[in-house]
Design a protein around this motif. Structure first.
Motif, PDB file in Angstrom:
ATOM      1  N   UNK A 383       0.778  -1.230   0.000  1.00  0.00           N
ATOM      2  CA  UNK A 383       0.000   0.000   0.000  1.00  0.00           C
ATOM      3  C   UNK A 383       0.805   1.273   0.000  1.00  0.00           C
ATOM      4  N   UNK A 384       2.127   1.191  -0.185  1.00  0.00           N
ATOM      5  CA  UNK A 384       2.968   2.395  -0.125  1.00  0.00           C
ATOM      6  C   UNK A 384       2.658   3.363  -1.253  1.00  0.00           C
ATOM      7  N   UNK A 385       2.311   2.834  -2.433  1.00  0.00           N
ATOM      8  CA  UNK A 385       1.922   3.654  -3.576  1.00  0.00           C
ATOM      9  C   UNK A 385       0.699   3.016  -4.233  1.00  0.00           C
ATOM     10  N   UNK A 386      -0.074   3.771  -5.000  1.00  0.00           N
ATOM     11  CA  UNK A 386      -1.263   3.205  -5.633  1.00  0.00           C
ATOM     12  C   UNK A 386      -0.958   2.064  -6.596  1.00  0.00           C
ATOM     13  N   UNK A 387       0.203   2.098  -7.257  1.00  0.00           N
ATOM     14  CA  UNK A 387       0.506   1.119  -8.302  1.00  0.00           C
ATOM     15  C   UNK A 387       1.593   0.118  -7.922  1.00  0.00           C
ATOM     16  N   UNK A 388       2.225   0.296  -6.752  1.00  0.00           N
ATOM     17  CA  UNK A 388       3.280  -0.614  -6.357  1.00  0.00           C
ATOM     18  C   UNK A 388       4.615  -0.275  -7.005  1.00  0.00           C
ATOM     19  N   UNK A 389       5.648  -1.071  -6.728  1.00  0.00           N
ATOM     20  CA  UNK A 389       6.984  -0.793  -7.269  1.00  0.00           C
ATOM     21  C   UNK A 389       7.015  -0.877  -8.792  1.00  0.00           C
ATOM     22  N   UNK A 390       7.799   0.003  -9.400  1.00  0.00           N
ATOM     23  CA  UNK A 390       8.009  -0.044 -10.844  1.00  0.00           C
ATOM     24  C   UNK A 390       9.078  -1.086 -11.175  1.00  0.00           C
ATOM     25  N   UNK A 391       9.245  -1.345 -12.463  1.00  0.00           N
ATOM     26  CA  UNK A 391      10.301  -2.265 -12.885  1.00  0.00           C
ATOM     27  C   UNK A 391      11.662  -1.730 -12.440  1.00  0.00           C
ATOM     28  N   UNK A 392      11.864  -0.412 -12.587  1.00  0.00           N
ATOM     29  CA  UNK A 392      13.126   0.179 -12.145  1.00  0.00           C
ATOM     30  C   UNK A 392      13.322  -0.011 -10.646  1.00  0.00           C
ATOM     31  N   UNK A 393      12.247   0.219  -9.855  1.00  0.00           N
ATOM     32  CA  UNK A 393      12.329   0.026  -8.404  1.00  0.00           C
ATOM     33  C   UNK A 393      12.803  -1.394  -8.089  1.00  0.00           C
ATOM     34  N   UNK A 394      12.261  -2.375  -8.798  1.00  0.00           N
ATOM     35  CA  UNK A 394      12.604  -3.776  -8.514  1.00  0.00           C
ATOM     36  C   UNK A 394      14.049  -4.089  -8.904  1.00  0.00           C
ATOM     37  N   UNK A 395      14.500  -3.540 -10.012  1.00  0.00           N
ATOM     38  CA  UNK A 395      15.878  -3.786 -10.443  1.00  0.00           C
ATOM     39  C   UNK A 395      16.875  -3.151  -9.473  1.00  0.00           C
ATOM     40  N   UNK A 396      16.606  -1.898  -9.085  1.00  0.00           N
ATOM     41  CA  UNK A 396      17.499  -1.212  -8.146  1.00  0.00           C
ATOM     42  C   UNK A 396      17.511  -1.940  -6.811  1.00  0.00           C
ATOM     43  N   UNK A 397      16.326  -2.337  -6.325  1.00  0.00           N
ATOM     44  CA  UNK A 397      16.248  -3.019  -5.034  1.00  0.00           C
ATOM     45  C   UNK A 397      16.995  -4.350  -5.053  1.00  0.00           C
ATOM     46  N   UNK A 398      16.929  -5.057  -6.175  1.00  0.00           N
ATOM     47  CA  UNK A 398      17.637  -6.330  -6.265  1.00  0.00           C
ATOM     48  C   UNK A 398      19.145  -6.116  -6.152  1.00  0.00           C
ATOM     49  N   UNK A 399      19.650  -5.066  -6.814  1.00  0.00           N
ATOM     50  CA  UNK A 399      21.090  -4.795  -6.740  1.00  0.00           C
ATOM     51  C   UNK A 399      21.495  -4.316  -5.349  1.00  0.00           C
ATOM     52  N   UNK A 400      20.719  -3.395  -4.786  1.00  0.00           N
ATOM     53  CA  UNK A 400      21.046  -2.887  -3.451  1.00  0.00           C
ATOM     54  C   UNK A 400      20.964  -4.018  -2.423  1.00  0.00           C
ATOM     55  N   UNK A 401      19.968  -4.881  -2.560  1.00  0.00           N
ATOM     56  CA  UNK A 401      19.868  -6.013  -1.646  1.00  0.00           C
ATOM     57  C   UNK A 401      21.083  -6.913  -1.720  1.00  0.00           C
ATOM     58  N   UNK A 402      21.567  -7.116  -2.943  1.00  0.00           N
ATOM     59  CA  UNK A 402      22.781  -7.928  -3.103  1.00  0.00           C
ATOM     60  C   UNK A 402      23.979  -7.247  -2.457  1.00  0.00           C
ATOM     61  N   UNK A 403      24.072  -5.914  -2.585  1.00  0.00           N
ATOM     62  CA  UNK A 403      25.157  -5.176  -1.930  1.00  0.00           C
ATOM     63  C   UNK A 403      25.072  -5.301  -0.415  1.00  0.00           C
ATOM     64  N   UNK A 404      23.852  -5.170   0.136  1.00  0.00           N
ATOM     65  CA  UNK A 404      23.695  -5.242   1.591  1.00  0.00           C
ATOM     66  C   UNK A 404      24.032  -6.633   2.108  1.00  0.00           C
TER      67      UNK A 404
END
Length: 464
Positions: A383-404
Motif C-alpha cells: 500500500x505504499x503507492x497506488x501502483x506498487x513498485x516499478x520495474x526500475x524500483x525492482x531492479x534497483x532493489x535487487x542490486x542494493x539487496x545484493x550489496x547489503x
C-alpha cells in the motif's frame, strides 16, 4: 553613508530554518526568521515539533555541513554530552540479510535528543547579530507576482504586516503552504510523489544501566518488507546524560505499543531479534511512550516547474520529507543550507537574476541521494503507492539487496555503503566497477550467528 544590505526572510525556526538563516547571513544579508511557536530558551519541547520524541542523529555528511555553517557546533554538541559514534564500529545492526560486522570506521553519527540538538544550533545562530527572530508569528501569504516574490505577509500579536525581502526561504516543514501560495500567484502545481510505508513509531526514553552509560553502541533491528514480521523494527540510541532513546516500529497491520506495559513485550517478542528488549530489562523508564504516524516520504519537484519566481527557495521537509527511520532529515537540511549559501555567494549575489531558480535546482540535487535511499526501500511496503513498485524500483532493489548481503561479510563494501548512507558521498559510488564485481562475488565471510556485542558490553548492560 551606511551600506544597504540585502534582506532575507526565512519561514520556520526549526533546524532547517535556523541553518538557512545562518547560511544567508554568511553572505552578508540581514535575515528575519519567522516562527509560529514560541521558541524555548533551552533544550525543551515545543508544539510544532512532535517528532522530537523519537530517535534523531546527524550523519557525518550532515555534521560536516553543520560545522562549516556554524564553526564550533560540534564542540558545543560535545560539551552538551553528544558523543561521536564511529560507523560501523559502534553499531550493532541486524539487516534483512543478517547481522553486520563492526568494521573499522568509515563514517560517524552524532546521536542526540532533538530538543538538545535544536537548542545548541539555535543558540549559535542567534548569536549572529545579522539574524532577527520573530516567533509567535504566522506566515499568511507571499507578496509579489508569479515572476518575482518580494516578501511575505505575516501576523503577529493580532496585527498583520508585510516583510519585504530580496529572498524568501520556506523551511516550514511538512505543513508548508508553498504550493498553495504559488497557485495564488498564478503558477502551476509542482509535480509531487508520495511513498507511504505506513510505518508507525513508538518511542520512550530510558536511563541506561550504570555500566552502559558511556560508550555503548547503537543497536538497530532494521524493519524488513518481507516475511511474517513486515515493518517491525527498533532502534536503541545512546544519547546525552546516560540515556537510551528507544524507538519501536510497526507496519499498518501491526502497530507498536502506545503504553509502557506493552513496550517491553513488543521489543522482546515482536521484533526479528529480542536484543533491544533484553537490554531494556535492565534499564529504567524515564518517560511515557510517544507515538507518531507521520512517516510518509513526500517530494515536491519545484525545480522541474517551467516557471519559477525570483526571490523564493523551498528547502527542508517543505521540499522533501523523509521517513524518519533512515535518520536523514537533519543531515539533508544542513547540506541544503550549505548549498544555498554557496549559490548566493556566486556571481551577482542575493537578488541576481535567476538566483532563486539556480538555488532551487541545487537544493533539489542535494536531496536526491536521501530520497532515493528512502523510497527505494519503502516502495515495497504493502500500500505504499497506488501502483506498487516499478520495474526500475525492482531492479534497483535487487542490486542494493545484493550489496547489503555482501556488506555483511565484506568490509570494503560495508564501508562504501556506509559512506552513502551517511551522505558522505552520492549513491553513484555504489555503481563503481569494484562494487559491481564485489556484489557479484558476494560476502567473503560467513554470516554472524548473533549480535556482535563484546563481552564487556554484555556485562555492562546486564546480559549473560
Amino acid at each position: 553613508m551606511s551600506e544597504v544590505k540585502p534582506t532575507a526572510v526565512v519561514l520556520g525556526g526549526s533546524l532547517a530554518g535556523m541553518l538557512a538563516a545562518r547560511a544567508l547571513a554568511a553572505t552578508g544579508a540581514r535575515v528575519t526568521v519567522v516562527e509560529r511557536d514560541a521558541l524555548p530558551a533551552g533544550p525543551e519541547p515545543r508544539k510544532g515539533l512532535p517528532q522530537a520524541r523519537h530517535v534523531h542523529q546527524l550523519w557525518s555528511g550532515g555534521a560536516r555541513a553543520l560545522e562549516e555553517l556554524l564553526p564550533g557546533a560540534r564542540a558545543a554538541l560535545s560539551a552538551a554530552g553528544v558523543r561521536r559514534v564511529p560507523m560501523t564500529t559502534d553499531m550493532v545492526a541486524l539487516s534483512a540479510h543478517g547481522w553486520y560486522r563492526r568494521w573499522p570506521e568509515s563514517a560517524f553519527m552524532l546521536p542526540a535528543g532533538r530538543d538538545l540538538l535544536d537548542s545548541v544550533v539555535r543558540d549559535l545562530v542567534r548569536a549572529d547579530g545579522a539574524i532577527e527572530l520573530l516567533d509567535r508569528a504566522e506566515a499568511l501569504a507571499l507578496t509579489g507576482t508569479g515572476r518575482a516574490v518580494t516578501g511575505v505577509r505575516v501576523r503577529a500579536d493580532g496585527t498583520e504586516r508585510t516583510l519585504d525581502a530580496d529572498l524568501v526561504v520556506d523551511a516550514t516543514g511538512r505543513g508548508s503552504r508553498a504550493a498553495h501560495w504559488l497557485a495564488e500567484l498564478g503558477l502551476p502545481e509542482p509535480e509531487r510523489r508520495e511513498v507511504d510505508s505506513g510505518l508507525t513509531y513508538a518511542s520512550r526514553l530510558f536511563r541506561a544501566p550504570e555500566g552502559a552509560r558511556e560508550g555503548f553502541p547503537v543497536v538497530n533491528i532494521e524493519p524488513d518488507q518481507r516475511g511474517s514480521r513486515i515493518g517491525r523494527g527498533g532502534v536503541l540510541l545512546p544519547v546525552e546524560d546516560g540515556g537510551w532513546l528507544v524507538t519501536l516500529i510497526g507496519a499498518r497491520t501491526d502497530q507498536p505499543p502506545s503504553t509502557g506495559a506493552e513496550f517491553l513485550r513488543y521489543a522482546r517478542e515482536e521484533l526479528r531479534h529480542p536484543l533491544i528488549g533484553e537490554l531494556l530489562t535492565h534499564a529504567e523508564p524515564l518517560t511515557d511512550v510517544t507515538v507518531t504516524r507521520t512517516t510518509a516520504n513526500r517530494r515536491l519537484f519545484y525545480e522541474r516547474l517551467s516557471e519559477w519566481p525570483e526571490g523564493l527557495v523551498v528547502l527542508g521537509d517543505a521540499l522533501c520529507a523523509l521517513n524518519p527511520v533512515y535518520g536523514h532529515g537533519m543531515s539533508v537540511a544542513a547540506r541544503s543550507a550549505l548549498v544555498l549559501r554557496d549559490t548566493v555567494l556566486g556571481p551577482g549575489g542575493l537578488g541576481a537574476p535567476g538566483l532563486a531558480r539556480r538555488a532551487q535546482r541545487a537544493v533539489g540535487r542535494t536531496v536526491r541521494t536521501a530520497w532515493d535511499l528512502a523510497i527505494g526501500s519503502d516502495v515495497f511496503y504493502p500500500g505504499a503507492t497506488p501502483t506498487g513498485p516499478t520495474v526500475r524500483d525492482r531492479l534497483v532493489a535487487a542490486y542494493v539487496g545484493r550489496l547489503l548481503l555482501t556488506a555483511t561479510g565484506n568490509g570494503r563494501v560495508a564501508r562504501r555503503v556506509t559512506d552513502v548512507t551517511s551522505l558522505e558521498t552520492g549513491a553513484e559510488a555504489l555503481l563503481a566497477p569494484r562494487m559491481l564485481l564485489a556484489a557479484a562475488v558476494g560476502p567473503l565471510r560467513p554470516p554472524l550467528q548473533g549480535p556482535p556485542l563484546t563481552a564487556g558490553e554484555r556485562k555492562a548492560a546486564g546480559l549473560r
